[in-house]
Every structure is written in structure tokens, then in C-alpha cells.
Design a protein around this motif. Structure first.
Motif, short mmCIF file in Angstrom:
data_model
loop_
_atom_site.label_atom_id
_atom_site.label_comp_id
_atom_site.label_asym_id
_atom_site.label_seq_id
_atom_site.Cartn_x
_atom_site.Cartn_y
_atom_site.Cartn_z
N GLU A 69 24.68 5.33 -3.20
CA GLU A 69 25.53 6.05 -3.39
C GLU A 69 26.96 5.06 -3.04
O GLU A 69 27.97 5.06 -4.01
CB GLU A 69 26.25 7.83 -3.90
CG GLU A 69 25.33 8.39 -4.74
CD GLU A 69 24.50 9.80 -4.70
OE1 GLU A 69 24.95 10.22 -5.33
OE2 GLU A 69 25.08 9.80 -3.14
N GLY A 70 26.94 5.42 -2.00
CA GLY A 70 28.00 4.81 -0.85
C GLY A 70 28.14 3.41 -1.43
O GLY A 70 30.06 3.09 -1.73
N TYR A 71 27.36 2.31 -1.92
CA TYR A 71 27.23 1.23 -2.22
C TYR A 71 28.56 1.34 -3.45
O TYR A 71 29.07 0.35 -3.82
CB TYR A 71 26.06 0.22 -2.03
CG TYR A 71 26.10 -0.89 -2.71
CD1 TYR A 71 26.56 -1.89 -1.85
CD2 TYR A 71 25.52 -0.91 -4.11
CE1 TYR A 71 26.12 -2.83 -2.39
CE2 TYR A 71 25.38 -2.29 -4.77
CZ TYR A 71 26.37 -3.44 -3.93
OH TYR A 71 25.89 -5.02 -4.11
N SER A 72 27.54 2.24 -4.09
CA SER A 72 28.73 1.90 -6.30
C SER A 72 29.88 2.37 -5.96
O SER A 72 30.73 2.05 -6.40
CB SER A 72 27.62 3.08 -6.88
OG SER A 72 28.24 3.14 -7.91
N PHE A 73 29.64 3.85 -4.99
CA PHE A 73 31.41 4.20 -4.57
C PHE A 73 31.91 3.08 -4.33
O PHE A 73 33.61 2.92 -4.18
CB PHE A 73 31.46 5.53 -3.44
CG PHE A 73 33.16 5.51 -2.89
CD1 PHE A 73 33.89 6.05 -4.42
CD2 PHE A 73 33.82 5.23 -2.53
CE1 PHE A 73 34.78 6.74 -3.82
CE2 PHE A 73 35.20 5.55 -1.58
CZ PHE A 73 35.96 6.66 -2.47
N VAL A 74 32.05 1.82 -3.25
CA VAL A 74 32.78 0.64 -2.01
C VAL A 74 33.37 0.30 -3.67
O VAL A 74 34.23 -0.41 -3.40
CB VAL A 74 31.79 0.51 -1.59
CG1 VAL A 74 32.93 -0.78 -1.26
CG2 VAL A 74 32.26 1.95 -0.84
N LYS A 75 32.46 -0.23 -4.82
CA LYS A 75 32.51 -0.81 -5.18
C LYS A 75 33.79 -0.77 -6.81
O LYS A 75 34.43 -0.87 -7.74
CB LYS A 75 31.30 -1.32 -6.58
CG LYS A 75 30.72 -2.46 -6.00
CD LYS A 75 29.11 -2.08 -6.85
CE LYS A 75 28.31 -3.53 -6.24
NZ LYS A 75 27.92 -4.82 -7.48
N LYS A 76 33.56 0.86 -6.53
CA LYS A 76 34.34 1.50 -8.02
C LYS A 76 35.98 1.62 -6.75
O LYS A 76 36.75 1.61 -7.51
CB LYS A 76 33.99 2.65 -8.02
CG LYS A 76 32.72 3.50 -8.71
CD LYS A 76 32.72 4.83 -9.66
CE LYS A 76 31.34 4.90 -9.41
NZ LYS A 76 30.27 5.96 -9.37
N TYR A 77 35.85 1.77 -6.26
CA TYR A 77 37.63 2.18 -5.04
C TYR A 77 38.00 0.93 -4.75
O TYR A 77 39.02 0.86 -5.01
CB TYR A 77 36.55 2.43 -3.43
CG TYR A 77 37.73 2.04 -2.65
CD1 TYR A 77 38.61 3.19 -2.49
CD2 TYR A 77 38.31 2.00 -1.76
CE1 TYR A 77 40.29 3.46 -1.90
CE2 TYR A 77 39.41 1.78 -1.08
CZ TYR A 77 39.86 2.67 -0.71
OH TYR A 77 41.27 2.46 -0.05
N LEU A 78 37.14 -0.33 -4.59
CA LEU A 78 37.23 -2.21 -4.71
C LEU A 78 38.31 -2.25 -5.88
O LEU A 78 39.23 -3.23 -5.74
CB LEU A 78 37.09 -2.62 -4.16
CG LEU A 78 35.46 -2.63 -2.58
CD1 LEU A 78 35.03 -3.92 -1.87
CD2 LEU A 78 37.16 -2.81 -1.55
N SER A 79 37.83 -1.60 -7.25
CA SER A 79 37.89 -2.51 -8.30
C SER A 79 39.27 -1.09 -8.87
O SER A 79 40.29 -1.18 -9.75
CB SER A 79 37.09 -2.29 -9.40
OG SER A 79 36.73 -1.42 -9.96
N SER A 80 39.64 0.53 -7.80
CA SER A 80 40.73 1.01 -8.33
C SER A 80 42.06 0.21 -8.23
O SER A 80 42.27 -0.76 -7.38
CB SER A 80 40.35 1.98 -7.80
OG SER A 80 40.47 2.42 -5.98
N GLU A 81 43.12 1.80 -8.81
CA GLU A 81 44.14 0.44 -8.15
C GLU A 81 45.30 0.75 -7.43
O GLU A 81 45.73 0.79 -7.03
CB GLU A 81 45.53 2.17 -9.22
CG GLU A 81 45.04 2.69 -9.05
CD GLU A 81 44.11 4.56 -9.00
OE1 GLU A 81 44.10 5.28 -9.04
OE2 GLU A 81 43.92 3.05 -9.93
N HIS A 82 43.84 1.76 -6.24
CA HIS A 82 44.91 2.54 -5.04
C HIS A 82 44.19 0.58 -4.20
O HIS A 82 45.23 0.81 -3.02
CB HIS A 82 43.35 2.82 -3.98
CG HIS A 82 43.54 4.25 -4.90
ND1 HIS A 82 44.09 5.39 -4.38
CD2 HIS A 82 42.42 4.60 -5.05
CE1 HIS A 82 43.78 6.33 -5.24
NE2 HIS A 82 42.58 6.37 -5.81
#
Length: 114
Positions: A69-82
Motif C-alpha cells: 500500500e505504501g508503494y501504491s500510495f507513493v505512486k499516487k502522491y508523486l502523480s498528484s498536484e502536490h
């Protein structure tokens, strides 16, 4: 993994990728997100970890997730507007396999346990 460990693992993975790519935008992000400057293991610029933490909390209602889940989250975070201010890092993060991520997280968890 706690969100802080996910953050540290993300930083370490990106730091390894920076060594390979020498991308200036990634170097700028790493200098502001460095969790090894202060004993609280949060980012050098508090706003970076705060943004990461807020995004994490918007997806998970708990502070402890699996390594996958951490791996998946990082991918989401890195592709976010943040991170749009810094650049696009999700494409280079794709060079980190799930197996490499699991190994990295194991190393970090052992380091933090000491």
C-alpha cells in the motif's frame, strides 16, 4: 509502515534515482524533503512533510499501511498536484520495482528500530 516510514522510503528511492539521473528538479525536491536533517525524521521544509501527511490522511484512515500500500500510495502522491511545482517524478519512480521497494522498506524499518 507508518506514513513517516513511507515518506522516508520515498525519499531514499528518489535519492537513488537522483544519483542515476542528476535531474535538477528532483534534486531541488530532495533538498526540501530530506528527512535526515532533523531528529524528528520529517522533511527539511516542514511544508513538504505536511503536504505528504495531509495527502496520506485523505486516502487512509489509519497511520499504518502495508508495504504494498505504501508503494501504491507513493505512486499516487508523486502523480498528484502536490508535486507539480517541482516536476514529474512518477515516471522515474516507475524504475523502482515492488521487490526493490520491499527490500528498501525492510532496510529502513531495521534502521529505525535501532
Amino acid at each position: 509502515m507508518t506514513k513517516k516510514l513511507v515518506f522516508i522510503a520515498m525519499y531514499r528511492a528518489l535519492d537513488c534515482l537522483y544519483e542515476e539521473t542528476q535531474r535538477e528538479d528532483l534534486g531541488n525536491y530532495l533538498s526540501e524533503s530530506n528527512p535526515y536533517l532533523f531528529t524528528d525524521r520529517k522533511s527539511a521544509d516542514p511544508a513538504v512533510f505536511a503536504g505528504f501527511s495531509n495527502y496520506f490522511d485523505s486516502i487512509y484512515t489509519i497511520d499504518d499501511v502495508s508495504v504494498e500500500e505504501g508503494y501504491s500510495f507513493v505512486k499516487k502522491y508523486l502523480s498528484s498536484e502536490h508535486l507539480s511545482y517541482y516536476g514529474d517524478f512518477v515516471s522515474i519512480f516507475d524504475d523502482i520495482s515492488l521487490e526493490e521497494w520491499i527490500d528498501l522498506c525492510s532496510i529502513i524499518e531495521n534502521e529505525e528500530a535501532k
